[in-house]
Design an enzyme around this catalytic site. Structure first.
Site, PDB file in Angstrom:
ATOM      1  CG  ASP A 132       5.548 -15.271  -8.690  1.00 34.74           C
ATOM      2  OD1 ASP A 132       4.412 -15.599  -9.251  1.00 34.74           O
ATOM      3  OD2 ASP A 132       6.544 -15.227  -9.671  1.00 34.74           O
ATOM      4  CG  ASP A 141       1.622 -11.174 -11.389  1.00 34.32           C
ATOM      5  OD1 ASP A 141       1.526 -12.533 -11.371  1.00 34.32           O
ATOM      6  OD2 ASP A 141       2.440 -10.295 -11.980  1.00 34.32           O
ATOM      7  CE  LYS A 190       2.960   3.039  -1.719  1.00 36.67           C
ATOM      8  NZ  LYS A 190       3.968   2.663  -0.389  1.00 36.67           N
ATOM      9  CG  ASP A 212       5.018  -0.274   1.272  1.00 34.40           C
ATOM     10  OD1 ASP A 212       4.006  -0.347   2.037  1.00 34.40           O
ATOM     11  OD2 ASP A 212       5.844   0.892   1.695  1.00 34.40           O
ATOM     12  CE1 TYR A 225      -1.137  -7.395 -13.865  1.00 30.13           C
ATOM     13  CE2 TYR A 225      -1.535  -9.436 -15.383  1.00 30.13           C
ATOM     14  CZ  TYR A 225      -0.792  -8.755 -14.144  1.00 30.13           C
ATOM     15  OH  TYR A 225       0.242  -9.720 -13.737  1.00 30.13           O
TER      16      TYR A 225
END
Ligand code: IPM
Ligand code: MG
Length: 362
Positions: A253, A249, A193, A225, A142
């Site tokens: 959700d 983020d 990751k 994942d 970000y």
């Protein structure tokens, strides 16, 4: 002078509507339960762009620095999408997070027993879920430099961003996760990751090294994942999940749907001293803005977090959470959590119901 100073930043879309309900709750706490606060308002996001030309005016930032805690609605909307990315409403949110060094984003996903059937997943998968996502909030892709869209020699455009974390940034968010696990079920799952990205190999190494300081906490690692898959397969395996800004983020959700609705999830963004900004994890929902139908409970539950984490008002926080529980028990549901046999209410009716429940408490 009041004991606590709260800055309210309603923002855009449904922001002003849901924040108004949260303010009802603060008003009841002040007039019925002795909460000593002053509330100020400020501009952020598209609302700030329209009035001042910038998504976070200096006056808002100054007020935020002086406040003990900040309550935010939501920012953004189609109206401002044509603007250059550097001056969009979202930049205001990212700037206030960065300027106040609110690096620790706590996003609890709790499935209320009354809402088990509102989840799209089977009730045995989600009932009793109590998960804490600890998202790094002021670093990673970000904020990484360099970034932009450039033109290559062949005339083709190329977009680029940088995912970068330093050891100290990883360590400070790791500390929040381990400390939070100590107060919960003593398990931390670090999500990365590391099979592809060096920066998250470093993330994994630092988390592993830190776990030596927390022998009571069990640390596991998971690729992002797999973590996404595990969250819908068997979410109750997790206690605290700690991860990077962008992974957090996305996963938060996802986790919200385990609880029935994204309209239920509060969040706290804290600095090193526990000063914080509190906001629902959902966005400005322009499609339903102005219709008095959004769910204000994520914002009201954010008030509970604000009282607990930044003001040290534990009893008041308990009251707010109990009032929300009472209202759900009474069958009140906004459209997003409505199911047959319950009472469908508007945003303001939901806020009123919580306020009424609160007034009834000793
Ligand atoms: C969130 C939001 C923000 C983010 C946007 C509005 C910039 O999605 O708080 O999760 O990506 O952090
Ligand atoms: Mg988000």
């Amino acid at each position: 002078m009041s004991r606590h100073k709260i800055l309210v930043l309603p923002g855009d879309g449904i922001g002003p509507e849901i924040v108004a309900e949260a303010e009802k709750v603060l008003d009841v706490l002040a007039s019925y339960h002795g909460l000593d606060i002053t509330v100020e308002h400020g501009l952020i996001g598209g609302a700030a762009i329209d009035k001042t030309g910038t998504p976070l005016p200096d006056v808002s930032l100054e007020k935020a620095r002086k406040a003990d805690a900040i309550l935010l609605g939501a920012v953004g909307g189609p109206k401002w999408e044509p603007l250059d990315i550097s001056i969009r409403p979202e930049k205001g949110l990212l700037k206030i997070r960065a300027e106040l060094e609110l690096f620790a984003n706590l996003r609890p996903a709790l499935t209320a027993p009354q809402l088990v059937s509102a989840s799209t997943l089977r009730s045995e998968v989600v009932s009793g879920l109590d998960l804490m996502i600890v998202r790094e909030l002021t670093g990673g892709i970000y904020f990484g430099q360099p970034r932009g869209i450039r033109e290559l020699d062949n005339g083709e455009k190329q977009g680029f961003n940088t995912l970068v974390y330093s050891e100290s940034e990883i360590r400070r968010i790791g500390r929040v996760a381990f400390e939070s696990a100590l107060k919960r079920n003593r398990r931390v799952c670090s999500v990365d990751k590391a099979n592809v990205l060096e920066v998250t190999q470093l993330w994994r190494d630092v988390m592993t090294e830190m776990s030596q300081e927390y022998p009571e906490v069990e640390l596991t690692h998971m690729y992002v994942d797999n973590a996404a898959m595990q969250l819908v397969r068997a979410p109750k395996q997790f206690d605290v999940m700690v991860t990077t800004n962008m992974f957090g983020d996305i996963l938060s959700d996802l986790a919200s749907m385990l609880t029935g609705s994204i309209g239920m999830l509060p969040s706290a963004s804290l600095d090193e001293e526990g000063k914080g900004m509190y906001e629902p994890i959902h966005g400005s929902a322009p499609d339903i803005a102005g219709q008095n139908m959004a769910n204000p409970l994520a914002t009201i539950l954010s008030v509970a977090m604000l009282l607990r984490y930044s003001l040290g008002e534990t009893e008041q926080a308990d009251r707010v959470e109990k009032a929300v529980d009472r209202v759900l028990e009474g069958g009140y549901r906004t459209a997003d959590i409505y199911s047959e046999g319950t009472k469908k209410v508007s945003t303001s009716e939901m806020g009123d119901a919580v306020a009424t429940a609160l007034k009834g408490f000793k």
